[in-house]
Enzyme design. Structure first.
Site, PDB file in Angstrom:
ATOM      1  N   CYS A 209      30.235  44.604  36.482  1.00 18.46           N
ATOM      2  CA  CYS A 209      31.273  43.817  37.181  1.00 18.46           C
ATOM      3  C   CYS A 209      32.613  44.527  37.155  1.00 18.46           C
ATOM      4  CB  CYS A 209      31.378  42.430  36.568  1.00 18.46           C
ATOM      5  SG  CYS A 209      31.707  42.463  34.789  1.00 18.46           S
TER       6      CYS A 209
ATOM      7  N   ARG B  32      33.323  41.926  46.343  1.00 17.25           N
ATOM      8  CA  ARG B  32      34.167  40.812  45.894  1.00 17.25           C
ATOM      9  C   ARG B  32      35.013  40.298  47.054  1.00 17.25           C
ATOM     10  NH1 ARG B  32      35.279  39.683  40.649  1.00 17.25           N
ATOM     11  NH2 ARG B  32      36.093  37.851  41.706  1.00 17.25           N
TER      12      ARG B  32
ATOM     13  N   ARG C 225      41.900  31.592  36.796  1.00 17.05           N
ATOM     14  CA  ARG C 225      41.212  32.349  35.730  1.00 17.05           C
ATOM     15  C   ARG C 225      41.765  31.834  34.415  1.00 17.05           C
ATOM     16  NH1 ARG C 225      40.089  38.770  35.395  1.00 17.05           N
ATOM     17  NH2 ARG C 225      38.513  38.022  36.856  1.00 17.05           N
TER      18      ARG C 225
ATOM     19  N   GLN D 160      31.941  36.555  40.940  1.00 13.20           N
ATOM     20  CA  GLN D 160      31.373  37.876  40.678  1.00 13.20           C
ATOM     21  C   GLN D 160      29.864  37.868  40.928  1.00 13.20           C
ATOM     22  OE1 GLN D 160      32.981  40.907  39.581  1.00 13.20           O
ATOM     23  NE2 GLN D 160      30.983  41.645  40.227  1.00 13.20           N
TER      24      GLN D 160
ATOM     25  N   ASP E 259      28.008  44.656  30.999  1.00  9.68           N
ATOM     26  CA  ASP E 259      29.398  44.199  31.023  1.00  9.68           C
ATOM     27  C   ASP E 259      30.015  44.636  29.698  1.00  9.68           C
ATOM     28  OD1 ASP E 259      31.768  42.835  31.509  1.00  9.68           O
ATOM     29  OD2 ASP E 259      30.935  40.824  31.217  1.00  9.68           O
TER      30      ASP E 259
ATOM     31  N   HIS F  98      31.502  33.264  35.597  1.00  8.05           N
ATOM     32  CA  HIS F  98      32.253  34.074  36.569  1.00  8.05           C
ATOM     33  C   HIS F  98      31.480  34.026  37.892  1.00  8.05           C
ATOM     34  CE1 HIS F  98      35.058  36.798  38.144  1.00  8.05           C
ATOM     35  NE2 HIS F  98      34.784  37.901  37.481  1.00  8.05           N
TER      36      HIS F  98
HETATM   37  N1  NVA Z   1      33.042  39.458  30.522  1.00  6.08           N
HETATM   38  C1  NVA Z   1      34.271  40.059  30.994  1.00  6.08           C
HETATM   39  C2  NVA Z   1      34.278  40.097  32.483  1.00  6.08           C
HETATM   40  C3  NVA Z   1      35.499  40.724  33.086  1.00  6.08           C
HETATM   41  C4  NVA Z   1      35.476  40.687  34.590  1.00  6.08           C
HETATM   42  C5  NVA Z   1      35.456  39.281  30.436  1.00  6.08           C
HETATM   43  O1  NVA Z   1      35.394  38.038  30.430  1.00  6.08           O
HETATM   44  O2  NVA Z   1      36.420  39.897  30.009  1.00  6.08           O
HETATM   45  N1   CP Z   2      35.151  41.924  37.897  1.00  7.56           N
HETATM   46  C1   CP Z   2      36.356  41.334  37.734  1.00  7.56           C
HETATM   47  O1   CP Z   2      36.492  40.093  37.716  1.00  7.56           O
HETATM   48  O2   CP Z   2      37.386  42.201  37.614  1.00  7.56           O
HETATM   49  P1   CP Z   2      38.908  41.852  37.304  1.00  7.56           P
HETATM   50  O3   CP Z   2      38.984  41.390  35.869  1.00  7.56           O
HETATM   51  O4   CP Z   2      39.654  43.112  37.554  1.00  7.56           O
HETATM   52  O5   CP Z   2      39.331  40.731  38.228  1.00  7.56           O
END
Ligand code: NVA
Ligand code: CP
Length: 307
Positions: A266, A294, A105, A135, A226, A132
């Site tokens: 998500c 997930r 990540r 997801q 989101d 992502h």
């Molecule tokens: N768009 C959000 C998704 C988190 C799972 C982020 O990137 O923070």
């Molecule tokens: N949806 C998702 O990726 O959640 P986290 O940020 O908790 O991993």
């Protein structure tokens, strides 16, 4: 698919995406039949690297790997020499000598691409600023279960239509012949994405378009939102909240969409901001099934891609 990277899902053909989803559904069925431990990758190791926080991704991917018989090493970039300036390329070369799959990540999608370029083992995207993909696989499995079909779903995404989640939904929608209405302020429209999806959309009959009109939620199978401030965008928080407040998913929006529409997010949710409590906790919400999925989709991805 063994040995392949999963960075955006754009690199997978529609039947390959369907295969990953069929595999996910099969793992879920077996899980509920008591067959939780399926050690097809016994003795192999997955390395999970996090530059940002994570609850769902970190735990579901770790548990999925354990259930496939794998060992897991989880580290934040600050715990690795990466945090002290060792290059992504040298990190990739080193880790490839120890583990069979690397998942990360990251803040910058380009770092993931570099990791993949220099790693000799597959690299999986656990969220970047652009995509992502894991997801979106869980989202597709959830809609398959709740709508009884994988193809031809009509989904409205409200809010930050320029973020990683909107992009990954558009990608999977293009692969599965969905209609995706990306509803949000014009300033955030990512027109380049729509052209990157044109070839898949032409092949599957998908229709992906942007709109500023909340009324365009009417008649969809699913309403998705989101956070308004994604990780890494905190400096723009105030401006984004102002810009996106007309796109909150509340009872009025779900009524406009209609009783057939399910609600997805998500997670994590900022309750009271992009979604109200009454929607996320309400009868149309399927967010906990979505979060559960997930696990099953991570299992499918690791099972299919790990060499
Ligand atoms: N768009 C959000 C998704 C988190 C799972 C982020 O990137 O923070
Ligand atoms: N949806 C998702 O990726 O959640 P986290 O940020 O908790 O991993």
């Amino acid at each position: 698919m063994r040995g392949r990277d999963l960075l955006t899902l754009l690199e997978f053909k529609p039947p390959e995406v369907e295969h990953l989803l069929e595999l996910s559904r099969d793992f879920k069925r077996r899980y509920y039949a008591g067959e939780i431990y399926i050690p097809i990758h016994r003795g192999k190791t997955a390395m999970l690297i996090f530059e940002k926080p994570s609850t769902r991704t970190r735990v579901s991917t770790s548990v999925a790997a354990y259930q496939l018989g794998m060992n897991v090493v989880v580290a934040s970039s600050q715990e690795l020499q990466l945090g002290r300036g060792e290059t992504v390329a040298d990190t990739a070369r080193t880790l490839s000598r120890y583990v069979q799959v690397i998942a990360a990540r990251v803040y910058r999608h380009e770092d993931l691409e570099e990791l993949a370029r220099y790693a000799s083992v597959p690299v999986i995207n656990l969220l970047s600023d652009k995509f992502h993909p894991l997801q979106s696989l869980a989202d597709a499995l959830t809609l398959w279960e709740h709508k009884g079909r994988l193809r031809g779903i009509r989904l409205a995404f409200l809010g930050d239509v320029g973020n990683n989640m909107a992009a990954s939904l558009a990608v999977i929608g293009a692969k599965l012949g969905w209609e995706i209405r990306l509803i949000g302020p014009k300033r955030l429209w990512n027109e380049r994405l729509a052209s990157a999806l044109a070839e898949d959309a032409a092949a599957t009959g998908a229709n992906i378009y942007f709109s500023e009109a909340v009324e365009d939620v009417k008649g969809v199978d699913a309403v998705y939102t989101d956070v308004w401030v994604s990780m890494g965008f905190e400096k723009e928080a105030e401006e984004r909240v102002r810009l996106l407040s007309p796109y909150q998913v509340n009872r009025r929006v779900m009524e406009l969409a209609g009783p057939q529409a399910v609600f997805l997010h998500c997670l994590p949710a900022h309750r009271g901001q992009e979604v109200t409590d009454e929607v996320i906790d309400g009868p149309q919400s399927v967010v906990w099934d979505q979060a559960e999925n997930r696990l099953h989709t991570a299992k499918a991805a690791l099972a299919a891609l790990t060499p």
